[in-house]
Design an enzyme around this catalytic site. Structure first.
Site, PDB file in Angstrom:
ATOM      1  N   HIS A 159      47.430  27.635  42.617  1.00 31.77           N
ATOM      2  CA  HIS A 159      47.674  28.780  43.499  1.00 31.77           C
ATOM      3  C   HIS A 159      48.195  29.988  42.712  1.00 31.77           C
ATOM      4  CE1 HIS A 159      47.226  25.927  46.814  1.00 31.77           C
ATOM      5  NE2 HIS A 159      48.116  25.161  46.198  1.00 31.77           N
ATOM      6  N   SER A 280      40.638  53.279  26.364  1.00 32.56           N
ATOM      7  CA  SER A 280      40.563  54.228  27.472  1.00 32.56           C
ATOM      8  C   SER A 280      40.294  55.622  26.937  1.00 32.56           C
ATOM      9  CB  SER A 280      41.876  54.209  28.262  1.00 32.56           C
ATOM     10  OG  SER A 280      41.966  55.329  29.121  1.00 32.56           O
ATOM     11  N   LYS A 286      45.675  51.888  25.587  1.00 38.35           N
ATOM     12  CA  LYS A 286      44.991  50.806  26.300  1.00 38.35           C
ATOM     13  C   LYS A 286      44.093  49.975  25.384  1.00 38.35           C
ATOM     14  CE  LYS A 286      44.924  49.935  30.045  1.00 38.35           C
ATOM     15  NZ  LYS A 286      44.123  50.515  31.127  1.00 38.35           N
ATOM     16  N   GLU A 293      35.440  41.736  32.007  1.00 32.84           N
ATOM     17  CA  GLU A 293      35.185  42.470  33.245  1.00 32.84           C
ATOM     18  C   GLU A 293      33.686  42.594  33.513  1.00 32.84           C
ATOM     19  OE1 GLU A 293      37.242  46.169  33.644  1.00 32.84           O
ATOM     20  OE2 GLU A 293      39.113  45.370  32.854  1.00 32.84           O
TER      21      GLU A 293
END
Length: 468
Positions: A159, A280, A286, A293
């Site tokens: 979970h 980025s 970043k 992704e």
């Protein structure tokens, strides 16, 4: 000068409209089936020799010319024209240009219906082994990382909440096991797709090509299809192939999701190699897990392709319908997607650096050793339901006093329940917790080492199959 060739049209009074041709013409990427159509045509030429439609010399000449066309296509010296409706039209046009009327003989006894079904099935049978090879590269990366971290302690989650300590190798191998089943599904699919549609012609079988079992063996199949209508009208082998691809996409997406977490600032379990991450355009600090992704996003394409072909198939009557041309769109999209994401994911996993110290430090956060308390009580004769209640009370005590289970003293134990003996404290370490899970398939390092060896053996067998 290239002339427009159509494989149909003599009974029509007017030529097809430009709108019809724009809709009917095969997209450019469908011409990737040229090698398969040439193989099928060479096998069919042998059938026509057996049937007496071609002499042996004519059959040899046609086969030699088809081989030459294939070489020229691969070299880029011959290509489809805008007027070529599909791969079959293109290749017949070039064959007739080179051989004249003799080239036109090859069409006897076959149809675009069995050609189209056969070309894609042949293509998928070859591609299944390439996908397997790419999956095995990802397996190699997972196994290599797992081999380095057989004793690295980590928190296991359910979970998305800390649950019990595990070895990080065990977590990596959970993904490897899923990909191993994906390869087994490809192998099962390959076995079930081992019947050739060639010889079914339009739908009723051929009155000329009477020995499809011979061309089937020539093309690497086990046998021809049992039913000619089924041969040209079914695409369940495409749907099943797309299911396997979709399942691979889902398994890749699950691995990608964990990579996001592992590499996040909050977890900091792994550091991605600079070559497998992006930055980025506005935030210089970043470092993004873009491969993961993009992989997660591409999984949606794989699932949608399966849905598309199932929807196209569900209401089709009788033998061949043009709806079936959707099979290539869905199949090629899946093939191209996996061809991009699998090597990228393999490289990302292979090169990521794992912070074993941080993993160990987090392995006991969130009271992940609570089950050790309940198990100790159960081993000492207490019903587990009662042990569960006592352990819950112990966790509540820790929360109220700002303690971790590893901070407990004998006095703390006695304050909760007199049956919590001091000797239990020796079990409240992550090392003891993982060592206790020593059953087959458990996270104990010894069991993980055995799992790695079994997986290596399986990978070796699967690699032999992919190379065959």
């Amino acid at each position: 000068m290239t002339e427009t060739v159509r494989l149909w049209g003599a009974r029509f009074r007017t030529p097809p409209s430009p709108a019809l041709m724009r809709l009917s013409r095969a997209p450019q990427n469908y011409f990737r089936l040229v090698p398969e159509d040439l193989r099928s045509s060479i096998a069919h030429a042998s059938e026509l020799v057996r049937a007496g439609i071609l002499t042996q010399d004519e059959g040899d000449k046609i086969s030699e010319t088809l081989t030459a066309i294939g070489n020229d296509f691969a070299a880029g010296t011959v290509a489809p024209s805008h007027a070529d409706e599909d791969v079959h039209t293109f290749l017949e046009r070039v064959l007739v240009e080179r051989l004249g009327a003799m080239g036109g003989k090859l069409r006897a006894g076959r149809s675009r219906n069995d050609q189209a079904a056969n070309d894609l099935k042949l293509h998928l049978r070859g591609v299944a082994k390439q996908i397997t090879s790419d999956l095995l590269s990802l397996q190699d990366a997972l196994i290599a990382q797992a081999s380095e971290h057989q004793t690295t302690l980590a928190p296991g989650f359910t979970h998305l909440q800390p649950a019990q300590p595990v070895t990080f190798a065990h977590q990596l191998l959970a993904h490897a096991q899923g990909f191993s089943r994906d390869i087994e599904r490809l192998q099962d699919w390959h076995r079930r797709s081992s019947r050739s549609p060639l010889g079914a012609a339009a739908l009723a079988g051929s009155a000329i090509a009477l020995h499809p079992e011979l061309s089937a063996r020539e093309l690497g199949y086990d046998a021809p299809c049992e039913n000619s209508i089924d041969a040209v009208g079914s695409r369940d082998h495409v749907a099943e192939f797309l299911f396997v691809c979709a399942m691979i996409g889902v398994n890749l997406s699950r691995l990608a999701e964990e990579v996001f977490l592992w590499s996040s600032r909050q977890f900091r379990w792994v550091v991605l190699d600079d070559g497998y991450a992006t930055g980025s355009s506005i935030m210089p600090q970043k470092k993004n897990a873009d491969i993961a992704e993009l992989t997660r996003g591409r999984a949606a394409r794989l699932i949608s392709g399966l849905n598309a072909i199932l929807t196209a198939l569900k209401g089709l009557p009788f033998a061949y319908n043009r709806d079936l041309s959707e099979d290539k769109w869905a199949a090629f999209e899946a093939i191209d997607t996996l061809g991009l994401v699998l090597p990228a994911m393999a490289g990302m996993i292979e090169t990521m650096q794992i912070d074993a110290a941080r993993l160990k430090a987090q392995s006991t956060e969130g009271f992940t050793l609570a089950t050790e308390v309940a198990d100790w009580l159960a081993r000492n004769g207490m019903p587990f339901s009662e042990a569960h209640e006592i352990t819950g009370a112990l966790v509540r005590y820790c929360e109220e006093n700002g303690l971790e289970l590893s901070d407990l003293t004998p006095a703390d134990l006695g304050a909760v329940d007199s049956r919590l003996g001091e000797e239990m404290l020796g079990h409240l370490t992550p090392e003891a917790a993982v060592a206790a899970r020593a059953g087959y398939g458990g996270t104990a390092p010894a069991r993980v080492a055995e799992q790695i060896e079994r997986l290596k053996e399986n990978v070796s067998r699967q690699r032999d199959w992919a190379k065959a």
